[in-house]
Design a protein around this motif. Structure first.
Motif, short mmCIF file in Angstrom:
data_model
loop_
_atom_site.label_atom_id
_atom_site.label_comp_id
_atom_site.label_asym_id
_atom_site.label_seq_id
_atom_site.Cartn_x
_atom_site.Cartn_y
_atom_site.Cartn_z
N THR A 138 -2.80 -6.64 -9.32
CA THR A 138 -2.44 -7.70 -8.37
C THR A 138 -1.80 -7.18 -7.09
OG1 THR A 138 -0.32 -8.02 -9.50
CG2 THR A 138 -2.17 -9.40 -10.20
N GLN A 139 -1.26 -5.98 -7.10
CA GLN A 139 -0.64 -5.44 -5.89
C GLN A 139 -1.74 -5.00 -4.93
OE1 GLN A 139 2.95 -4.54 -4.68
NE2 GLN A 139 1.40 -4.91 -3.13
N THR A 140 -1.80 -5.60 -3.77
CA THR A 140 -2.82 -5.25 -2.78
C THR A 140 -2.17 -4.93 -1.44
OG1 THR A 140 -3.14 -7.57 -2.18
CG2 THR A 140 -4.58 -6.67 -3.90
N PHE A 141 -2.91 -4.20 -0.61
CA PHE A 141 -2.42 -3.80 0.70
C PHE A 141 -3.45 -4.17 1.76
CE2 PHE A 141 -0.82 -0.83 -2.49
CZ PHE A 141 0.54 -0.86 -2.26
N ASP A 142 -2.96 -4.42 2.95
CA ASP A 142 -3.85 -4.74 4.07
C ASP A 142 -4.33 -3.43 4.68
OD1 ASP A 142 -5.24 -5.95 6.06
OD2 ASP A 142 -3.49 -6.50 7.27
N CYS A 143 -5.23 -2.77 3.96
CA CYS A 143 -5.72 -1.46 4.38
C CYS A 143 -7.11 -1.26 3.81
CB CYS A 143 -4.77 -0.35 3.88
SG CYS A 143 -5.36 1.33 4.16
N LYS A 144 -8.09 -1.05 4.67
CA LYS A 144 -9.46 -0.89 4.21
C LYS A 144 -9.65 0.39 3.40
CE LYS A 144 -11.61 -3.49 7.98
NZ LYS A 144 -12.58 -3.43 9.11
N LYS A 145 -8.90 1.42 3.75
CA LYS A 145 -9.07 2.70 3.07
C LYS A 145 -8.51 2.68 1.66
CE LYS A 145 -8.48 7.65 3.87
NZ LYS A 145 -7.91 8.71 4.77
N ALA A 146 -7.42 1.94 1.43
CA ALA A 146 -6.80 1.88 0.11
C ALA A 146 -6.21 0.48 -0.10
CB ALA A 146 -5.72 2.95 -0.03
N PRO A 147 -7.04 -0.52 -0.39
CA PRO A 147 -6.54 -1.89 -0.55
C PRO A 147 -5.80 -2.12 -1.86
CG PRO A 147 -8.91 -1.81 -0.94
CD PRO A 147 -8.51 -0.46 -0.44
N ARG A 148 -6.04 -1.28 -2.88
CA ARG A 148 -5.36 -1.42 -4.17
C ARG A 148 -4.61 -0.12 -4.48
NH1 ARG A 148 -10.01 -2.07 -8.16
NH2 ARG A 148 -10.63 -0.24 -6.93
N ILE A 149 -3.71 -0.21 -5.45
CA ILE A 149 -2.94 0.99 -5.82
C ILE A 149 -3.88 2.09 -6.29
CG2 ILE A 149 -1.25 1.90 -7.47
CD1 ILE A 149 0.20 -0.76 -7.35
N VAL A 150 -4.88 1.75 -7.11
CA VAL A 150 -5.77 2.77 -7.67
C VAL A 150 -6.65 3.43 -6.61
CG1 VAL A 150 -5.85 1.74 -9.96
CG2 VAL A 150 -7.51 1.02 -8.24
N ASP A 151 -6.74 2.82 -5.42
CA ASP A 151 -7.55 3.40 -4.36
C ASP A 151 -6.83 4.53 -3.64
OD1 ASP A 151 -9.67 1.59 -4.78
OD2 ASP A 151 -8.65 0.06 -3.60
N HIS A 152 -5.53 4.67 -3.84
CA HIS A 152 -4.78 5.73 -3.17
C HIS A 152 -5.12 7.09 -3.76
CE1 HIS A 152 -2.60 2.19 -1.84
NE2 HIS A 152 -1.98 2.94 -0.94
N ARG A 153 -5.10 8.08 -2.91
CA ARG A 153 -5.44 9.43 -3.37
C ARG A 153 -4.43 9.94 -4.38
NH1 ARG A 153 -8.41 13.58 -1.01
NH2 ARG A 153 -9.07 14.96 -2.68
N LEU A 154 -3.16 9.58 -4.20
CA LEU A 154 -2.11 10.02 -5.11
C LEU A 154 -1.15 8.86 -5.35
CD1 LEU A 154 -0.52 12.19 -6.69
CD2 LEU A 154 0.50 12.90 -4.52
N VAL A 155 -0.88 8.56 -6.61
CA VAL A 155 0.05 7.49 -6.99
C VAL A 155 1.14 8.09 -7.86
CG1 VAL A 155 0.36 5.31 -8.23
CG2 VAL A 155 -1.75 5.72 -6.93
N PHE A 156 2.40 7.83 -7.49
CA PHE A 156 3.54 8.16 -8.35
C PHE A 156 4.03 6.87 -8.99
CE2 PHE A 156 3.60 11.90 -5.61
CZ PHE A 156 3.90 12.92 -6.52
N TRP A 157 4.06 6.87 -10.32
CA TRP A 157 4.53 5.72 -11.09
C TRP A 157 5.83 6.14 -11.77
CZ3 TRP A 157 2.58 4.58 -16.61
CH2 TRP A 157 3.19 3.43 -17.11
N PHE A 158 6.92 5.45 -11.44
CA PHE A 158 8.22 5.87 -11.96
C PHE A 158 9.12 4.66 -12.13
CE2 PHE A 158 8.61 5.53 -7.50
CZ PHE A 158 9.94 5.55 -7.10
#
Length: 398
Positions: A138-158
């Motif tokens: 459900t977390q989305t961003f206004d960004c065509k390159k990475a609109p969802r968390i999983v679309d980011h090249r690197l995600v830190f979950w903490f």
């Protein structure tokens, strides 16, 4: 008060390599509504010879009662004041309290930091996974390159992920902690167990849990939970078993498969992954036992981020664009380049943002293609004749 030893390079080559990366210092701490300690220098390794380039701090259970809420509207809460005053001389980025995600562009790669506080108690492991999956979806961003968390090249979950050590009894767990045989507990750590069967969790990596569990402690002590709790009918409830509830994990986006011929976007992403790989190296992962204001100990992770992006000398030619040759119009940036500096034979190009203060490239555009000039090639105007790179380098104009 001594600081932990970090992973040491095996040889001189590795030591030189480490200096090239960006140093990331992460902290997660459930502060249990307590007031902050007087000093966090040890927590942030401020006295370490290896200084951090970026700090990311995630707090959970920061007190938000009515009086505190009103004062926080006027002033920063005391926890934020503490970290801000400590890190202000170095510069900082601050997120909101509670569940929060922060994203940024790092040498052209999209990074996301996701701080979570998931459901508590031993029997709610599945609910914790469901909560995490819901946040990711459900977390989305206004960004065509990475609109969802999983679309980011690197995600830190903490954060305080609240996963427990199941099946083992209190005596066995505390015996393993006292003997520092933490590995005997790993197989029954709920997050470790769930990673084997939950596809979304399998993409996330974590360092070894080779440190004391960060929960649950008596306040202002290093003693694990020793209090007796009153139950509904007046009987004494069980003490809480120690657990690694506070965690730091990361996910590098899996490489995309070779693109289909007609899919330009997939081809661009595939080429980016091949030419500019992003590597994550964990230097230190531990709990900080000297902080005792909460029933949780803070957990830190120190990382080195390396981008396989070479310097400008690795390229055939480039054009140097000064500030007065760039114009901004809303989100659109226009760059004016002299035709004498455009490579006449064409090719794939990127627009880089070079920081004089940092003396490095800190931003990279999407690749774009420059078409070959048939007229220039016919007239024998080769790139080495038209580009001023070599001349500028020799004359030290660059």
């Amino acid at each position: 008060m001594t600081e932990e030893k970090e992973e040491q390079p095996d040889d001189q080559q590795e030591a030189e390599k480490e200096t090239e990366g960006v140093r990331l210092h992460m902290v997660t701490w459930n502060v249990a509504t307590a007031d902050p300690p007087a000093d966090v220098a040890s927590l942030l390794h401020l006295n370490s010879p290896k200084t951090a380039d970026l700090y990311v701090i995630g707090l959970q259970e920061v007190y938000s009662g009515p009086l505190r809420f009103v004062s926080d509207m006027i002033f920063d809460d005391p926890w934020s004041q503490l970290f801000i005053s400590t890190l202000a001389p170095r510069g900082y980025v601050k997120g909101n309290k509670g569940g929060v995600s922060v994203r940024l562009s790092f040498y052209g790669h999209m990074l996301c930091f996701l701080n979570c506080h998931l459901a508590a108690h031993m029997n709610y492991a599945s609910e914790r996974v469901e909560e995490f999956e819901y946040i990711m979806e459900t977390q989305t961003f206004d960004c065509k390159k990475a609109p969802r968390i999983v679309d980011h090249r690197l995600v830190f979950w903490f954060g305080d992920l609240n996963f427990r050590i199941q099946d083992h009894g209190m005596h066995f767990i505390r015996s393993c902690i006292n003997n520092q045989t933490y590995d005997l507990l790993w197989s029954r750590d709920q997050l470790t167990m769930l990673k084997k069967k939950e596809p979304l969790l399998q993409d996330f990596e974590e360092g070894p849990l080779d440190f004391q569990p960060s929960y649950k402690f008596d306040l202002n002590s290093d003693t694990y939970d020793s209090r007796l709790y009153a139950s509904w009918f007046g009987f004494n409830a069980k003490k809480r078993k120690p657990a690694w509830t506070d965690r730091i994990l990361w996910r590098v986006r899996p490489k995309s498969p070779p693109p289909e011929e007609q899919n330009v976007l997939k081809e661009r992403k595939h080429n980016e992954e091949e030419e500019h790989p992003l590597q994550v190296r964990l230097n230190l992962y531990t709990s900080k036992m000297e902080y005792s204001v909460s029933d949780h100990k803070p957990v830190i992770g120190v990382f080195t981020l390396e981008v396989g992006f070479g310097g400008v000398s690795d390229y055939i030619t480039y054009a140097w664009v000064k500030d007065n040759e760039a114009a901004f119009n809303g989100e659109l940036m226009q760059v004016f380049v002299s035709k004498e500096e455009i490579p006449v034979r064409g090719g794939d190009c990127v627009l880089c943002y070079y920081s004089n203060n940092l003396r490095s490239i800190i931003g990279v555009s999407e690749p774009f293609k420059v078409q070959e000039s048939k007229v220039a090639v016919a007239e024998g105007l080769f790139p080495e004749r038209i580009s001023r790179l070599d001349e500028m380098t020799r004359n030290q104009e660059f």
